[in-house]
Design a protein around this motif. Structure first.
Motif, mmCIF file in Angstrom:
data_model
loop_
_atom_site.group_PDB
_atom_site.id
_atom_site.type_symbol
_atom_site.label_atom_id
_atom_site.label_comp_id
_atom_site.label_asym_id
_atom_site.label_seq_id
_atom_site.Cartn_x
_atom_site.Cartn_y
_atom_site.Cartn_z
ATOM 1 N N UNK A 6 1.155 -1.142 -0.006
ATOM 2 C CA UNK A 6 -0.038 -0.067 -0.038
ATOM 3 C C UNK A 6 0.817 1.169 -0.044
ATOM 4 N N UNK A 7 0.823 2.172 -0.907
ATOM 5 C CA UNK A 7 1.574 3.018 -1.084
ATOM 6 C C UNK A 7 1.354 4.252 0.071
ATOM 7 N N UNK A 8 2.446 4.482 0.609
ATOM 8 C CA UNK A 8 2.182 5.627 1.705
ATOM 9 C C UNK A 8 2.476 7.158 1.417
ATOM 10 N N UNK A 10 0.758 9.302 -0.649
ATOM 11 C CA UNK A 10 -0.316 9.957 -0.688
ATOM 12 C C UNK A 10 -1.642 9.418 -0.280
ATOM 13 N N UNK A 11 -2.620 10.286 0.070
ATOM 14 C CA UNK A 11 -3.867 9.735 0.278
ATOM 15 C C UNK A 11 -4.476 8.602 -0.585
ATOM 16 N N UNK A 12 -4.314 8.465 -1.764
ATOM 17 C CA UNK A 12 -4.705 7.724 -2.786
ATOM 18 C C UNK A 12 -4.635 6.208 -2.104
ATOM 19 N N UNK A 13 -3.372 5.993 -1.314
ATOM 20 C CA UNK A 13 -3.123 4.445 -0.932
ATOM 21 C C UNK A 13 -3.137 3.591 -1.931
ATOM 22 N N UNK A 14 -2.654 3.807 -3.129
ATOM 23 C CA UNK A 14 -2.504 2.950 -4.174
ATOM 24 C C UNK A 14 -2.141 1.434 -3.603
ATOM 25 N N UNK A 15 -2.799 0.426 -4.323
ATOM 26 C CA UNK A 15 -2.398 -0.928 -4.041
ATOM 27 C C UNK A 15 -1.679 -1.546 -5.057
ATOM 28 N N UNK B 54 -0.451 17.899 0.575
ATOM 29 C CA UNK B 54 -0.128 17.077 -0.772
ATOM 30 C C UNK B 54 -0.848 17.863 -2.015
ATOM 31 N N UNK B 195 -2.956 3.777 4.013
ATOM 32 C CA UNK B 195 -1.535 3.895 4.165
ATOM 33 C C UNK B 195 -1.021 3.898 5.735
#
Lengths: 122, 411
Positions: A6-8, A10-15, B54, B195
């Protein structure tokens, strides 16, 4: 090998799914931006995080000044840096961006202030 | 003596500061911000972690850095503000009673902006049985003690609720040398951002127990143990899953409630779902001239959206002050499947409007559909939806033109 992240960044939190062998990446799926790809590359090679904490201030309108590392540092050093902040102290006034510590652990880890603290005149 | 103001902003946190700056930029001169704390910036002051800004500033700032950007603008523009000043009364006539070291002061404004933020749900609000020892804090209070007051709250910590502040405190306490035993979440999914589960819990091997809650608290003087239990599919406790966990501190991160006591005094109608005022497309409440933005309106997950919302409502405020609001017929809004709420709740005039939503449960490949009867007005696709993440969609005035009712649903 395959790992999911889970990308940290930005808030998109892409998996993001990564296929890799040893430390060579073969495929990255699910990142909505290049920052996500860079993030997972680091996660596999050497995970990096921004450290945030606080340092004691004397004669300030706040008792503590919040600090961060200006760039992400290897994850394994986070707890150690946390411990080190307990022994630091700084005199008010403090400006945002002011350097609070330099080259901690001899690993070029610096801390900068993220809060403006005014001096109290008694 | 009654002092007259054009705009009074109640609360000098993220919402109030952004609203003040945006009002001034629109040419409104006579503004007053009233803040009950000794400093501006509100809750951002204690949120020392990064990840703010951001969207607004294209960089990852800490809370105090984000606040300072607005505080600097308020000071540069010489917007007046009162500190250590508490509004104790707000009337439908937009009269404001303030108490501070100078005593009682009375103001009247043409426009009031509600920007009071929210507060945390406590142990009492979720009725955990047991003794009443020291060592039980809401996550935000623990955050204030550690990050602003320099008090450590404990050494062996259990966190109930997986809200963002709870998870951020799990990391903070770990880095300060405490042991965070576990985070328990009653629901089958986390109520915080993905996240944060990653960088605050998994980075430090802190277990997140979904479908678990605290059912008993023990301690004489200081907290000594909590009883943890698994929650079954129908919401009951599974008796054989009960287990005792030794700890000296329990943090609660179990939800936020918009702080609307003043709004009630002024006769403002509140939504039962958001617990914030019901507003129209301009962010105006049922009391003409009283507007709301930020966490007092609806609890946000990202501060950038608070600032954007505050800026957005100042368009309507300028229209109101210049007498440009002519109320036409109300467009009836209804909420369809999959959504917990929509803000605004009412639409009176056709303008470009930002709608905010929260979904009922996590899902993948969902489409938000706006329709009038069966006619499609707009749709927007989301690869992933999560109750922890607010959705925002803008409808243009041309899309809203000639509509009598509007239904929104998630399919």
């Amino acid at each position: 090998m395959e790992r999911k992240f889970v990308c940290i960044i930005c808030p998109n939190s892409c998996q993001i799914k990564v296929e890799y062998e040893n430390k060579t990446i073969k495929k990255i799926i699910g990142a909505q931006c290049p920052k996500g790809e860079a993030f997972v590359k680091n996660e596999i090679a050497n995970p990096l995080r921004v450290f945030v904490g606080s340092v004691k201030v004397t004669n300030g309108n706040f008792k503590l000044v919040s600090v961060k590392t200006p760039i992400p540092i290897p994850k394994k050093y986070l707890k150690h840096i946390g411990k080190l902040t307990h022994s630091l102290e700084v005199e008010a006034p403090v400006a945002i961006g002011q350097t609070i510590a330099l080259n901690l652990l001899n690993e070029k880890i610096d801390l900068v202030a993220t809060r403006k603290v005014n001096k109290i005149i008694n | 003596m009654l002092k007259e103001k054009e705009v009074i902003i109640i609360g000098g946190g993220a919402a109030g500061l952004a609203a003040a700056v945006a009002c001034q930029e629109k040419g409104i001169e006579d503004i007053l911000i009233i803040e009950r704390n000794a400093y501006l910036g509100g809750i951002l002051n204690q949120c020392i972690h990064d990840g703010f800004g951001l969207e607004k500033f294209n960089s990852s700032l800490s809370g105090p850095e984000y606040a300072q950007k607005y505080i600097d603008q308020v000071k540069e523009k010489k917007i007046p503000f009162l500190l250590d000043s508490m509004v104790i009364d707000l009337s439908t006539q937009k009269e404001v009673t303030v108490i501070n070291r100078q005593g009682l002061q009375h103001y009247r404004a043409k426009v009031i902006i509600l920007a009071m933020g929210c507060r945390e749900r406590t142990r009492g609000a979720i009725s955990i049985p047991g003794t009443r020892p020291a060592g039980i804090y809401t996550a935000g209070v623990a955050q204030e003690l550690i990050n602003l007051k320099n008090y450590m709250v404990g050494q062996k910590i259990v966190i109930l609720g997986s809200g963002d502040i709870g998870m951020i405190m799990a990391r903070r306490l770990t880095l300060e040398g405490a042991e965070v035993v576990l985070v328990a979440e009653k629901l089958p999914y986390s109520s915080g951002l993905p996240r944060n589960i990653n960088q605050c819990l998994y980075d430090f091997d802190i277990p997140l127990l979904l479908n678990h809650t605290v059912i008993d608290i023990k301690g004489n003087g200081r907290l000594s143990e909590v009883t943890l239990a698994e929650v079954g599919k129908r919401g009951g406790i599974i008796p054989k899953s009960k287990r005792k966990v030794a700890c000296d501190t329990l943090l609660l991160s179990v939800g936020l409630i918009p702080e609307n006591e003043l709004s009630r005094q002024a006769g403002i109608v509140l939504s039962l779902i958001t617990a914030g005022p019901e507003v129209d497309e301009r962010g105006q409440t049922n009391v003409p001239g009283i507007f709301a933005c930020g966490n007092v309106l609806q609890v946000h997950d990202i501060v950038d959206n608070v600032s954007l919302e505050a800026e957005y409502i100042t368009e309507g405020i300028l229209d109101y002050l210049q007498g440009r609001i002519s109320e036409s017929q109300e467009i009836k809004m209804t909420l369809g499947a999959g959504l917990r709420y929509v803000v605004p709740q009412k639409i009176f005039t056709i303008k470009d409007t930002i709608f905010s939503f929260r979904v009922n449960q996590p899902g993948k490949k969902k489409t938000l559909v706006f329709e009038e009867d069966q006619k499609l007005i707009k749709k927007k696709y989301f690869p992933r939806v999560n109750p922890a993440e607010m959705l925002r969609v803008k409808l243009s005035s041309s899309e809203l033109k000639d509509i009598n009712k509007l239904k929104v649903k998630l399919v």
